[in-house]
Design a protein around this motif. Structure first.
Motif, PDB file in Angstrom:
ATOM      1  N   ALA A   1      -3.205   2.149  -3.535  1.00 38.93           N
ATOM      2  CA  ALA A   1      -2.754   4.225  -2.710  1.00 38.93           C
ATOM      3  C   ALA A   1      -4.334   4.185  -1.880  1.00 38.93           C
TER       4      ALA A   1
ATOM      5  N   LEU B   1       0.571   4.408  -9.268  1.00 38.07           N
ATOM      6  CA  LEU B   1       1.026   3.694  -8.931  1.00 38.07           C
ATOM      7  C   LEU B   1      -0.394   1.809  -9.043  1.00 38.07           C
ATOM      8  N   GLU B   2      -1.741   2.219 -10.290  1.00 32.43           N
ATOM      9  CA  GLU B   2      -1.774   1.716 -10.553  1.00 32.43           C
ATOM     10  C   GLU B   2      -1.537   1.201 -11.492  1.00 32.43           C
TER      11      GLU B   2
ATOM     12  N   LEU C   1      -5.540   8.574  -0.154  1.00 34.67           N
ATOM     13  CA  LEU C   1      -4.816   9.468   0.112  1.00 34.67           C
ATOM     14  C   LEU C   1      -5.161  10.090   1.566  1.00 34.67           C
TER      15      LEU C   1
ATOM     16  N   LEU D   1       1.033  -1.058   0.402  1.00 39.07           N
ATOM     17  CA  LEU D   1      -0.115   0.321  -0.104  1.00 39.07           C
ATOM     18  C   LEU D   1       1.169   1.165  -0.081  1.00 39.07           C
ATOM     19  N   VAL D   2       0.856   2.526  -0.635  1.00 39.58           N
ATOM     20  CA  VAL D   2       1.158   3.539  -0.626  1.00 39.58           C
ATOM     21  C   VAL D   2      -0.075   4.535  -0.244  1.00 39.58           C
ATOM     22  N   MET D   3       0.565   5.302   0.687  1.00 38.62           N
ATOM     23  CA  MET D   3       0.103   6.312   1.048  1.00 38.62           C
ATOM     24  C   MET D   3       0.288   7.762   1.079  1.00 38.62           C
ATOM     25  N   VAL D   4      -0.526   8.173  -0.226  1.00 40.50           N
ATOM     26  CA  VAL D   4      -0.128   9.451  -0.345  1.00 40.50           C
ATOM     27  C   VAL D   4      -0.087  10.865   0.164  1.00 40.50           C
TER      28      VAL D   4
ATOM     29  N   LEU E   1      -1.195   9.285  -8.992  1.00 38.25           N
ATOM     30  CA  LEU E   1      -2.066   7.314  -8.774  1.00 38.25           C
ATOM     31  C   LEU E   1      -2.327   7.200  -9.732  1.00 38.25           C
TER      32      LEU E   1
ATOM     33  N   ALA F   1      -9.608   4.759  -4.709  1.00 36.48           N
ATOM     34  CA  ALA F   1      -8.542   5.076  -3.590  1.00 36.48           C
ATOM     35  C   ALA F   1      -9.029   5.781  -2.422  1.00 36.48           C
TER      36      ALA F   1
END
Length: 232
Positions: free
Chosen positions: A150, A143-144, A152, A113-116, A140, A182
């Motif tokens: 992700a 990342l997809e 936000l 998981l990436v937190m933006v 985003l 997201a």
């Protein structure tokens, strides 16, 4: 909320890359920080915290910023995860977009998981909201393409930016969260803004207690997003 929002501008302005390097703050006691974090098991899913100073841990000692405290809280609650800090103080969405590929390519383990958490510095500099939206959209989208889920963490524009700017900036996060499916934390600073007891001595940045307050307010949503990201 309108009375407190100008504090957002002050907090993020001090995180600008053009600001002078502050003196190291005096150590501040934090009951939770004093507790040893539970060990992270080998093979735990990785959460990459990709953002600006609010992730980077501005003027905080190692281990007191949001990523390490989030990691400790998740593991203490039984959610196994390793949180990697990829926050850079002063980052705009354009700067973050430029470093995204390099950051992802150099991770030891592919993030689950990436937190933006970006956009506050764009707002402070008065950059066009359309550019902020386009940069976040591109992040985003990348990342997809890499098949990395992700989530936000959003920001709000200070009212003194003018109603037109506020009306263009604030909807960016819910709109992009919906477009990219997201999870969204609407306002990352909601639990601490305006509370001096949760701020550093500059009255504008979270102290260790403030970070823990943000962690407490967000960890359940992060845990849900991580669980969804791990689902088949």
């Amino acid at each position: 909320m309108r009375r407190l929002l100008p504090l957002i501008a002050l907090a993020l302005a001090a995180c600008s890359q053009s600001a002078p390097t502050p003196e190291a703050p005096k150590p501040q006691a934090s009951a939770s920080a004093a507790i040893s974090a539970p060990p992270v098991p080998d093979g735990a899913p990785v959460i990459l915290a990709f953002g600006d100073s609010l992730y980077a841990g501005y003027r905080l000692a190692p281990g007191q910023g949001y990523p390490p405290r989030l990691e400790a809280a998740l593991n203490a609650s039984g959610v196994k995860a390793r949180v990697v800090n990829a926050g850079v103080s002063g980052d705009t969405t354009a700067a973050a977009r430029a470093r995204l590929a390099f950051t992802l390519d150099n991770q030891k383990v592919k993030p689950t998981l990436v937190m933006v958490g970006l956009g506050g510095n764009d707002m402070l500099r008065g950059l066009p909201p359309a550019e902020t939206r386009a940069n976040l959209d591109a992040i985003l989208t990348e990342l997809e393409k890499r098949q990395v889920p992700a989530m936000l963490t959003g920001m709000l524009a200070a009212p003194n930016m003018g109603q037109d700017y506020v009306s263009a900036f604030n909807p960016i996060y819910p709109a992009l969260a919906a477009k990219h499916k997201a999870p969204l934390i609407p306002f990352f600073l909601q639990s601490v803004i305006g509370n001096e007891a949760l701020m550093l001595d500059d009255h504008i940045h979270p102290n260790p207690q403030g970070v823990d307050k943000i962690v407490a307010a967000t960890k359940e949503e992060v845990a849900k997003a991580l669980k969804a990201a791990m689902a088949p």
